[in-house]
Design a protein around this motif. Sequence first.
Motif, short mmCIF file in Angstrom:
data_model
loop_
_atom_site.label_atom_id
_atom_site.label_comp_id
_atom_site.label_asym_id
_atom_site.label_seq_id
_atom_site.Cartn_x
_atom_site.Cartn_y
_atom_site.Cartn_z
N PHE A 28 10.48 2.35 3.83
CA PHE A 28 11.38 1.64 2.92
C PHE A 28 10.68 0.50 2.18
N LYS A 29 10.14 -0.47 2.93
CA LYS A 29 9.45 -1.59 2.30
C LYS A 29 8.18 -1.13 1.59
N GLY A 30 7.46 -0.19 2.20
CA GLY A 30 6.23 0.29 1.60
C GLY A 30 6.46 0.95 0.26
N SER A 31 7.56 1.68 0.13
CA SER A 31 7.85 2.35 -1.14
C SER A 31 8.14 1.34 -2.25
N TRP A 32 8.96 0.33 -1.93
CA TRP A 32 9.23 -0.73 -2.92
C TRP A 32 7.93 -1.44 -3.31
N LEU A 33 7.09 -1.73 -2.33
CA LEU A 33 5.84 -2.44 -2.61
C LEU A 33 4.91 -1.60 -3.49
N CYS A 34 4.81 -0.31 -3.22
CA CYS A 34 3.96 0.55 -4.03
C CYS A 34 4.41 0.56 -5.49
N LEU A 35 5.71 0.65 -5.72
CA LEU A 35 6.22 0.64 -7.09
C LEU A 35 5.92 -0.68 -7.79
N TRP A 36 6.13 -1.77 -7.09
CA TRP A 36 5.87 -3.08 -7.71
C TRP A 36 4.38 -3.24 -8.02
N LEU A 37 3.52 -2.82 -7.11
CA LEU A 37 2.08 -2.91 -7.36
C LEU A 37 1.67 -2.06 -8.55
N LYS A 38 2.26 -0.87 -8.69
CA LYS A 38 1.97 -0.05 -9.86
C LYS A 38 2.39 -0.77 -11.14
N MET A 39 3.53 -1.42 -11.12
CA MET A 39 3.99 -2.18 -12.27
C MET A 39 3.07 -3.35 -12.58
N LEU A 40 2.37 -3.85 -11.57
CA LEU A 40 1.42 -4.94 -11.76
C LEU A 40 0.05 -4.45 -12.20
N GLY A 41 -0.11 -3.13 -12.34
CA GLY A 41 -1.37 -2.58 -12.83
C GLY A 41 -2.39 -2.30 -11.76
N ALA A 42 -1.99 -2.26 -10.49
CA ALA A 42 -2.92 -1.99 -9.40
C ALA A 42 -3.16 -0.50 -9.24
N ASP A 43 -4.33 -0.15 -8.68
CA ASP A 43 -4.61 1.21 -8.22
C ASP A 43 -4.18 1.28 -6.76
N VAL A 44 -3.13 2.02 -6.47
CA VAL A 44 -2.49 1.96 -5.17
C VAL A 44 -2.87 3.16 -4.31
N PHE A 45 -3.21 2.87 -3.06
CA PHE A 45 -3.51 3.88 -2.06
C PHE A 45 -2.56 3.66 -0.87
N GLY A 46 -2.24 4.73 -0.18
CA GLY A 46 -1.33 4.61 0.94
C GLY A 46 -1.81 5.35 2.17
N ILE A 47 -1.46 4.81 3.34
CA ILE A 47 -1.70 5.48 4.61
C ILE A 47 -0.40 5.42 5.42
#
Length: 375
Positions: A28-47
């Motif tokens: 739940f929190k990880g999904s919201w964080l990934c979206l926000w980071l993408k909006m901030l222009g980050a290259d996002v990786f997940g485990i």
Amino acid sequence: MENLVNNKTMFENIYKGKKVLVTGHTGFKGSWLCLWLKMLGADVFGISNEIYKAPNLYEAADIDSQIVSHIADIRDLNKMTSLIKNIQPDFIFHLAAQPIVKLAYEEPVDTFTTNIIGTANILEALRVLNYPCIAIMITSDKCYDNVEWVWGYRETDQLGGKDPYSASKGGAELIIKTYFHSYFKKNSSVKIASVRAGNVIGGGDWAANRIVPDCFRAWASNEKVVIRSPNATRPWQHVLEPLSGYLRTGQLLHQEKIDNGEAYNFGPPTDKNYTVIDLIKALANDWDADNKDILNVEDSNFLESGLLKLNIDKALFDMQWIPTLDFDQTAIFTSEWYKNYYQKLTDQDSLQFTTIQIEQYVRVAQSKDISWALR
């Protein structure tokens, strides 16, 4: 995603173009964080070790198509070391955990190994690799030894807990402290912070035995809500509140504006106390359903704290972080998300609606001149 907010100056653009690893990214929190980071222009990786059974925000918002995802168990040290070595992240946000109090009673050993050994494995991988990285280690408000006092717990208060979940979070904090003082305090390229928040609510949470998803699952099916502790008080906050704190911590640690190895609480103002019943009524106010009745079932099989609050003075002093939403706004943000999902009141899918809510949250923060939302 980035062009939606490319005129913003959130977090002084510190995440733009950076490689950011989120453990527990399918949650739940990880999904919201990934979206926000993408909006901030980050290259996002997940485990993460799994994608949760549908419905879940990760699939509803199609996050998998927007990041580089790895399915792996954080209890596997060799795998964590290999993945972090290959990704070489500039930032790590460690959220991967067993997050359910009731499940911790049923599966204590799995909870301990995931929350304690998993945390140790991330830090051990960073110790061995020792290249520049900012690691934000997320635990929980339940890391404190809760003695039911009426004031908020400070970062210096005693850790530990009387139940398996609380003990696992207290144990994770001890691991974080040990790695900092033993390996990262001096002559290290790794900088870490421990951040604590609890009782996070918001759209897209479908976890079992949590009051908000239980409410909306029941109301969507025109059923009664079953609750355990109607008068328990919790530091309710929208999911974007602690995430803004985590991102702020990463920003300032990267800029060397806060000290390495510190711990921070993120929560609502401590003078505002709301019970489970208060929350349910606030959520129901914005939900159109035929049956909002509450069936109270006391569960005496495991211990749950009645009163829990966090003191957030340190985050205010060190980082100028304050909550953005009040209690009513938090309830509205949450109810509106579930209404859009269940009642299909707009033509916006879950990705669009979640993105819109992040932008709305940012605008509220900007209207209040909150530091992270401004240049």
